[in-house]
Motif scaffolding. Structure first.
Motif, mmCIF file in Angstrom:
data_model
loop_
_atom_site.group_PDB
_atom_site.id
_atom_site.type_symbol
_atom_site.label_atom_id
_atom_site.label_comp_id
_atom_site.label_asym_id
_atom_site.label_seq_id
_atom_site.Cartn_x
_atom_site.Cartn_y
_atom_site.Cartn_z
ATOM 1 N N ARG A 123 70.070 -42.782 51.571
ATOM 2 C CA ARG A 123 70.130 -41.337 51.360
ATOM 3 C C ARG A 123 71.110 -41.030 50.236
ATOM 4 O O ARG A 123 72.223 -41.541 50.225
ATOM 5 N N GLY A 124 70.694 -40.214 49.305
ATOM 6 C CA GLY A 124 71.553 -39.844 48.195
ATOM 7 C C GLY A 124 71.915 -41.010 47.303
ATOM 8 O O GLY A 124 72.912 -40.955 46.585
ATOM 9 N N ASN A 125 71.114 -42.063 47.348
ATOM 10 C CA ASN A 125 71.365 -43.276 46.561
ATOM 11 C C ASN A 125 72.766 -43.824 46.778
ATOM 12 O O ASN A 125 73.384 -44.356 45.855
ATOM 13 N N SER A 126 73.289 -43.689 48.007
ATOM 14 C CA SER A 126 74.627 -44.179 48.354
ATOM 15 C C SER A 126 74.563 -45.030 49.603
ATOM 16 O O SER A 126 73.772 -44.770 50.514
ATOM 17 N N ALA A 127 75.424 -46.048 49.648
ATOM 18 C CA ALA A 127 75.489 -46.918 50.830
ATOM 19 C C ALA A 127 76.858 -47.567 50.905
ATOM 20 O O ALA A 127 77.557 -47.690 49.893
ATOM 21 N N ASN A 128 77.212 -48.004 52.118
ATOM 22 C CA ASN A 128 78.482 -48.696 52.284
ATOM 23 C C ASN A 128 78.274 -50.208 52.265
ATOM 24 O O ASN A 128 77.149 -50.700 52.270
ATOM 25 N N LEU A 129 79.370 -50.935 52.253
ATOM 26 C CA LEU A 129 79.333 -52.390 52.167
ATOM 27 C C LEU A 129 78.558 -53.024 53.312
ATOM 28 O O LEU A 129 77.800 -53.974 53.113
ATOM 29 N N LEU A 130 78.709 -52.496 54.511
ATOM 30 C CA LEU A 130 78.022 -53.082 55.662
ATOM 31 C C LEU A 130 76.503 -53.007 55.543
ATOM 32 O O LEU A 130 75.788 -53.908 55.986
ATOM 33 N N ILE A 176 76.432 -49.040 39.230
ATOM 34 C CA ILE A 176 76.809 -48.268 40.414
ATOM 35 C C ILE A 176 78.267 -47.843 40.263
ATOM 36 O O ILE A 176 78.994 -48.373 39.416
ATOM 37 N N SER A 177 78.669 -46.892 41.090
ATOM 38 C CA SER A 177 80.076 -46.493 41.128
ATOM 39 C C SER A 177 80.543 -46.555 42.572
ATOM 40 O O SER A 177 79.737 -46.528 43.503
ATOM 41 N N PHE A 178 81.857 -46.642 42.748
ATOM 42 C CA PHE A 178 82.437 -46.713 44.088
ATOM 43 C C PHE A 178 83.358 -45.534 44.295
ATOM 44 O O PHE A 178 84.190 -45.216 43.438
ATOM 45 N N SER A 179 83.204 -44.878 45.426
ATOM 46 C CA SER A 179 84.069 -43.757 45.791
ATOM 47 C C SER A 179 85.034 -44.220 46.869
ATOM 48 O O SER A 179 84.612 -44.573 47.971
ATOM 49 N N LYS A 236 81.760 -45.514 49.746
ATOM 50 C CA LYS A 236 80.346 -45.779 49.456
ATOM 51 C C LYS A 236 80.134 -46.084 47.978
ATOM 52 O O LYS A 236 80.856 -45.603 47.107
ATOM 53 N N PHE A 237 79.091 -46.872 47.756
ATOM 54 C CA PHE A 237 78.643 -47.183 46.408
ATOM 55 C C PHE A 237 77.467 -46.276 46.093
ATOM 56 O O PHE A 237 76.607 -46.063 46.940
ATOM 57 N N THR A 238 77.437 -45.743 44.875
ATOM 58 C CA THR A 238 76.388 -44.807 44.472
ATOM 59 C C THR A 238 75.724 -45.300 43.196
ATOM 60 O O THR A 238 76.392 -45.764 42.271
ATOM 61 N N LEU A 239 74.430 -45.159 43.150
ATOM 62 C CA LEU A 239 73.641 -45.579 41.999
ATOM 63 C C LEU A 239 73.893 -44.646 40.819
ATOM 64 O O LEU A 239 73.893 -43.424 40.970
#
Length: 157
Positions: free
Chosen positions: A42-49, A100-103, A108-111
């Motif tokens: 969702r929102g082109n974002s995901a966490n490491l897990l 990608i970027s990291f917040s 989360k990492f975002t495309l």
């Protein structure tokens, strides 16, 4: 077995290249990461897990089936999902390459735009990452943070 080293005048070694399995090549992992963000987040974002879980599932067809069962029935006992350091390294490379970027605030990492273009190129090419694209198409947005936290809750304690 006795080797006649005393008769040898010299011993030479030739360094040969050792092929790296495709599953450990950084570019393969980066491509998988970009696909996960593009096709199953969702929102082109995901966490490491999420990346670790899907990386685990990408390794075999049986694991694909287990992941799909876990999504459908949360009461299924989850298997032990190992953390792969090559995923972490690939994430670092993808951030460095601005795919990608990291917040830090969300974890989360975002495309990025560049990553989106890369994902489109991978999806368009029918002969690469076939099984990964098939699995991501099946699961879509069903692997949520709630599902992930349920699977990893014993490991996160």
């Amino acid at each position: 077995m006795d080797l006649p080293y005393e008769h040898a005048k010299r011993i030479t070694f030739t360094r040969r290249k050792v092929p790296v399995s495709p599953e450990y090549r950084p570019l393969t992992k980066i491509a998988q990461i970009v696909l996960v963000l593009s096709m199953a987040s969702r929102g082109n974002s995901a966490n490491l897990l999420k990346f670790q879980l899907l990386n685990w599932a990408f390794k075999s067809k049986e694991r694909d089936t287990v992941l799909l069962m876990l999504i459908q029935d949360p009461l299924v006992t989850p298997p032990l999902i190992n953390m792969d350091p090559s995923v972490n390294r690939a994430l670092q490379f993808a951030v460095a390459d601005k795919l990608i970027s990291f917040s830090e605030s969300t974890g989360k990492f975002t495309l990025s735009t560049k990553g989106t273009e890369f994902a489109k190129a991978i999806i368009k090419e029918s002969s690469i990452l076939i099984s990964e694209k098939a699995l991501l198409s099946k699961i879509g947005l069903k692997v949520t943070d709630k599902v992930i936290s349920t699977l990893f809750k014993e490991r996160l304690v």
